[in-house]
Design a protein around this motif. Structure first.
Motif, mmCIF file in Angstrom:
data_model
loop_
_atom_site.group_PDB
_atom_site.id
_atom_site.type_symbol
_atom_site.label_atom_id
_atom_site.label_comp_id
_atom_site.label_asym_id
_atom_site.label_seq_id
_atom_site.Cartn_x
_atom_site.Cartn_y
_atom_site.Cartn_z
ATOM 1 N N LYS A 130 6.202 0.848 -4.416
ATOM 2 C CA LYS A 130 7.563 1.113 -3.907
ATOM 3 C C LYS A 130 6.727 2.025 -2.216
ATOM 4 C CE LYS A 130 10.936 0.903 -6.390
ATOM 5 N NZ LYS A 130 10.703 -0.888 -6.853
ATOM 6 N N GLN A 144 13.456 -7.240 -3.972
ATOM 7 C CA GLN A 144 14.304 -6.171 -3.491
ATOM 8 C C GLN A 144 15.381 -7.586 -2.898
ATOM 9 O OE1 GLN A 144 11.419 -5.644 -3.489
ATOM 10 N NE2 GLN A 144 11.422 -3.840 -4.472
ATOM 11 N N ASN A 194 7.297 -5.779 -7.794
ATOM 12 C CA ASN A 194 7.495 -5.123 -6.675
ATOM 13 C C ASN A 194 8.297 -7.140 -5.991
ATOM 14 O OD1 ASN A 194 7.477 -4.630 -4.367
ATOM 15 N ND2 ASN A 194 4.865 -4.346 -4.412
ATOM 16 N N ASN A 239 17.042 0.406 -8.162
ATOM 17 C CA ASN A 239 15.630 -0.240 -7.935
ATOM 18 C C ASN A 239 15.756 -0.271 -5.991
ATOM 19 O OD1 ASN A 239 12.783 -1.751 -7.954
ATOM 20 N ND2 ASN A 239 13.860 -2.960 -8.866
ATOM 21 N N GLU A 271 13.848 -0.403 -2.414
ATOM 22 C CA GLU A 271 11.698 -0.470 -1.704
ATOM 23 C C GLU A 271 11.597 0.882 -1.340
ATOM 24 O OE1 GLU A 271 9.873 -3.758 0.994
ATOM 25 O OE2 GLU A 271 11.828 -3.920 1.007
ATOM 26 N N SER A 307 4.875 0.799 0.582
ATOM 27 C CA SER A 307 3.669 1.082 -0.351
ATOM 28 C C SER A 307 3.152 2.469 -0.116
ATOM 29 C CB SER A 307 3.058 0.065 -0.441
ATOM 30 O OG SER A 307 3.350 -0.993 -1.253
#
Lengths: 311, 274
Positions: B195, A15, A12, B162, B164, B31
Motif C-alpha cells: 500500500k 483493488q 495486493n 482496503n 490502495e 508502494s
C-alpha cells in the motif's frame, strides 16, 4: 506488533478496477448542495475582511461614520417615493463604490439577483390595472364585461398600466439601493469594527457581545461543516438513496448540536476564567474627526434632500 | 513505472489573495511512503485534500494511475467507485470523520457501499476491530469515544475499504505514545503489503521513523525541496528557513539557555557549560 493484521489488507492487487464504460451520473442531492453552500459563508467573510483592508475613498471613513451614514441612508431610500429619486440614490451609491477598492461585480451581481427576486418578481402583479389603476399601456386580456368576486374587481380590459410599471420599478430600486448600500457598507468595514462602533451609538455592550459571538460561532461551525462535508465525500461511493442521505445528515446535525453545546460551555468557562461577571466593557477609538464629519453632513444632507424632493 | 499519484503545476487558492498552494508538481510511486512536511498554514492539508480528490486545483492537474481526477470525472459513478475505494483518507480531526450511529456501522459503511456480501463484510469488520482492539466498542455511539478511540475507529473505517493508497493528515496528533507506536507499526506493515502511504506532518521524528521520501512546503506555499528523509533532516538551513525547527529556551542544571531543537534533532549539549 502482537495484533494480527487482517489477511485481506495484506493481499495486493485486489483493488476495485476501473470499468471502461461510463457509469451512471452521480447526482448531488439537495441536502448535499445545502451543506456545500453553507461553508461558502467562510469565503464570503474572508472576502469581506480582505476588501475592507484596502481602505480607499469611502472606506477611509471611520466605522462609526459609515454606520451613521448607513442608518440614515436606509431610512431615506425607504422614504423616497420618486423613481428619479431612486435613480439618483443608485448613481450616488455607484459613485461611492467607485471610490473604494471593492469590485463592482462583488456588489452588483448579488444586488441584482436579490432585487430581482424580492423587488421585481413579487411586485410584478402590481403593474396590472387590477391593482394599479391608470392608463393601460399593454393589454393582456379582454373580457366581455367587468367581473366581481368577493372584494376583487376584474375590469373588462386587463393590462399593464404606466402607474403599475412605475410602482414596480420603484419597489425594484428600493430593494436594489438598499442591498447595494448594505454591501457597500459590509465590504468597507470589517465586521468587528462595525460592531465596536455600535457601542458609540449607545447600543448595550451585552447585545454587541452576543452578535459578535454569534458571528464567530457561525464562522467556526461553517468550518466544521466544511470538514464534515469533505470527510463524507471521501467515503461517498456512487449514488445514495435519499433515505440514506437524510439519515447521515440527521446524524451530522446531531453531532453539530452536541459540538455547539460543548463549545458554548468552553467559551463560557474561558470568559469566567478571564474575569467575566456579567458586565462587558467594549472600548472603541472609532470617533468621527472634523473633516469626516463635514463630509458626512454633505452626504447625509444630499440623501435627505433627494428623499424629500418631489421630482 | 508511472507514478500512482501525479500533480502537474497545481495551484489552489481560497480567494485571489488567499493562496494555499502555488505551482506544485511531483509524483508518488506505488508502494511508497511519502511525507509532506511544512509549518502551520503552509498548505499541507490542502495538498492532501487535492490528492484525495476532495478539493480540485484552480489550475493544473492531478492524476491517479495516469487518469486525470477532476470534479466532472468524479461525477461518473464508475470512476467515483474506482477512485474513492482506492484512496482512503484519515482526517486529522477524527470527530468529523465518524458519521454513522455506532462504531460497527462506521466500519461497515465502506464494505456495504462496495456491495461486499453481508457475511464477508461482517468478517472484515471483525478482523479490523480485533486488530485495532476496539471490539468492545462495537455497539457504542461514535460520539461517546475518547480521542484515541475515535482515531482508531477512523482508521478502521478506512481500512475496511482496503484502499490502495492511504492518506493521513497528522496521523499521530492527539495520540498517546502507545497508540502512536501501534499506528506507525501498522503503517509499516500495510506498506510492506504494497500500500502507498502518504502523510502530512510537522513532526520531524515521524519523518525520521519512516525514512520516507519527503516534500517540504515553504511558507510561500510552493515546494521548497523534495528528497530523502536523511537529506532533508540533515539540512539545517532548509529546516530553519521553512520554520520546521526553531530556537527554544529550555533549562538544564538550573541554566536557562536557547538552542535549536525539535525534540531530538540538533539537540546537543556541551557538558562543560551546562
Amino acid at each position: 506488533m502482537n495484533r494480527e493484521i487482517p489477511s485481506f489488507l495484506l493481499e495486493n492487487g485486489r483493488q476495485i478496477p476501473l470499468l471502461i464504460e461510463k457509469g451512471q451520473k452521480i447526482k448531488m442531492t439537495f441536502i448535499d448542495r445545502t451543506i456545500k453552500s453553507t461553508f461558502s459563508f467562510i469565503w464570503e467573510s474572508i472576502l469581506q475582511y480582505e476588501l475592507s483592508l484596502n481602505r480607499l475613498g469611502f472606506q477611509r471613513l471611520s466605522s462609526t461614520g459609515i454606520l451613521i451614514f448607513f442608518l440614515i441612508y436606509i431610512v431615506c431610500i425607504n422614504l423616497t417615493h420618486s423613481l428619479y429619486g431612486h435613480l439618483i440614490f443608485a448613481a450616488l451609491i455607484f459613485g461611492l463604490l467607485l471610490t473604494t477598492s471593492i469590485r463592482l461585480s462583488a456588489v452588483y451581481v448579488k444586488a441584482i439577483i436579490l432585487s430581482f427576486l424580492f423587488g421585481f418578481l413579487v411586485m410584478v402583479p402590481a403593474c396590472l390595472n387590477i391593482f394599479a389603476p391608470g392608463e393601460v399601456v399593454l393589454t393582456l386580456a379582454r373580457f366581455q364585461s367587468e367581473k366581481k368576486f368577493l372584494i376583487y374587481h376584474l375590469p373588462e380590459v386587463v393590462g399593464i398600466t404606466y402607474e403599475g410599471i412605475v410602482l414596480v420599478l420603484r419597489m425594484f430600486f428600493k430593494v436594489f439601493n438598499s442591498v447595494s448600500l448594505t454591501f457597500l457598507v459590509i465590504y468597507s468595514v470589517p465586521f468587528e469594527r462595525l460592531m465596536k462602533s455600535l457601542r458609540l451609538m449607545k447600543v448595550p455592550s451585552i447585545f454587541i457581545l452576543i452578535i459578535t459571538m454569534s458571528y464567530k460561532f457561525i464562522y467556526t461551525m461553517a468550518l466544521t461543516i466544511e470538514e464534515m462535508y469533505l470527510a463524507l465525500k471521501s467515503r461517498w461511493i456512487g449514488n445514495f438513496s435519499q433515505d440514506k442521505t437524510r439519515h447521515i445528515i440527521a446524524g451530522r446535525m446531531g453531532f453539530l448540536f452536541r459540538k455547539s453545546y460543548q463549545r458554548y460551555e468552553e467559551v463560557y468557562k474561558a470568559m469566567i476564567s478571564r474575569g467575566f461577571t456579567g458586565d462587558v466593557i467594549i472600548k472603541t477609538n472609532e470617533k468621527i474627526k472634523l473633516k469626516e464629519a463635514c463630509l458626512l453632513i454633505v452626504l447625509i444632507g444630499a440623501g435627505v434632500i433627494i428623499s424629500i424632493l418631489k421630482f | 513505472m508511472a507514478p500512482i499519484i501525479k500533480l502537474e503545476s497545481v495551484h489552489y487558492g481560497y480567494t485571489s489573495s488567499h493562496i494555499a498552494l502555488a505551482d506544485i508538481s511531483f509524483g508518488i510511486e506505488k508502494s511508497e511512503i511519502f511525507t509532506v512536511i511544512g509549518s502551520n498554514g503552509c498548505g499541507k492539508s490542502t495538498l492532501l485534500h487535492i490528492m484525495g480528490g476532495l478539493l480540485f486545483p484552480r489550475e493544473g492537474k492531478m492524476f491517479f494511475n495516469d487518469k486525470e481526477v477532476s470534479e466532472p470525472r468524479l461525477s461518473d459513478a464508475n470512476f467515483n467507485k474506482y477512485f474513492r475505494s482506492n484512496i482512503g483518507f484519515v482526517f486529522q480531526n477524527s470527530d468529523i470523520q465518524l458519521f454513522c450511529p455506532t462504531v460497527k456501522d462506521e466500519l461497515l459503511f465502506a464494505p456495504q457501499q462496495l456491495a461486499i456480501s453481508e457475511e464477508k463484510a461482517q468478517s472484515m469488520v471483525q478482523e479490523v476491530m480485533k486488530m485495532l482492539e476496539i471490539e468492545y466498542l462495537a455497539d457504542r455511539p461514535t460520539y461517546m469515544l475518547s480521542g484515541g478511540e475515535k482515531k482508531r475507529v477512523a482508521i478502521g473505517s478506512v481500512l475496511t475499504m482496503n484502499p490502495e493508497v492511504l492518506i493521513l493528515d497528522e496521523p499521530t496528533s492527539g495520540l498517546d505514545p502507545k497508540t502512536s507506536a501501534f499506528l506507525i507499526e501498522l503503517l509499516f506493515r500495510l506498506n510492506e503489503a504494497g500500500k502507498t502511504i502518504i502523510m502530512a506532518t510537522h513532526r520531524l521524528e515521524l519523518v525520521n521513523h519512516f525514512q520516507s521520501r519527503v516534500l517540504v512546503l515553504s511558507e510561500k506555499h510552493t515546494i521548497e525541496k523534495i528528497g530523502s528523509s536523511e537529506e532533508i533532516l540533515s539540512d539545517k538551513d532548509l529546516l530553519l528557513k521553512t520554520n520546521l525547527i526553531s530556537e527554544y529556551p529550555h533549562q538544564h542544571n538550573g541554566v536557562i539557555h536557547k538552542h535549536l531543537t525539535t525534540g531530538f534533532l540538533f539537540h546537543k549539549h556541551n557538558n562543560n557549560t551546562h
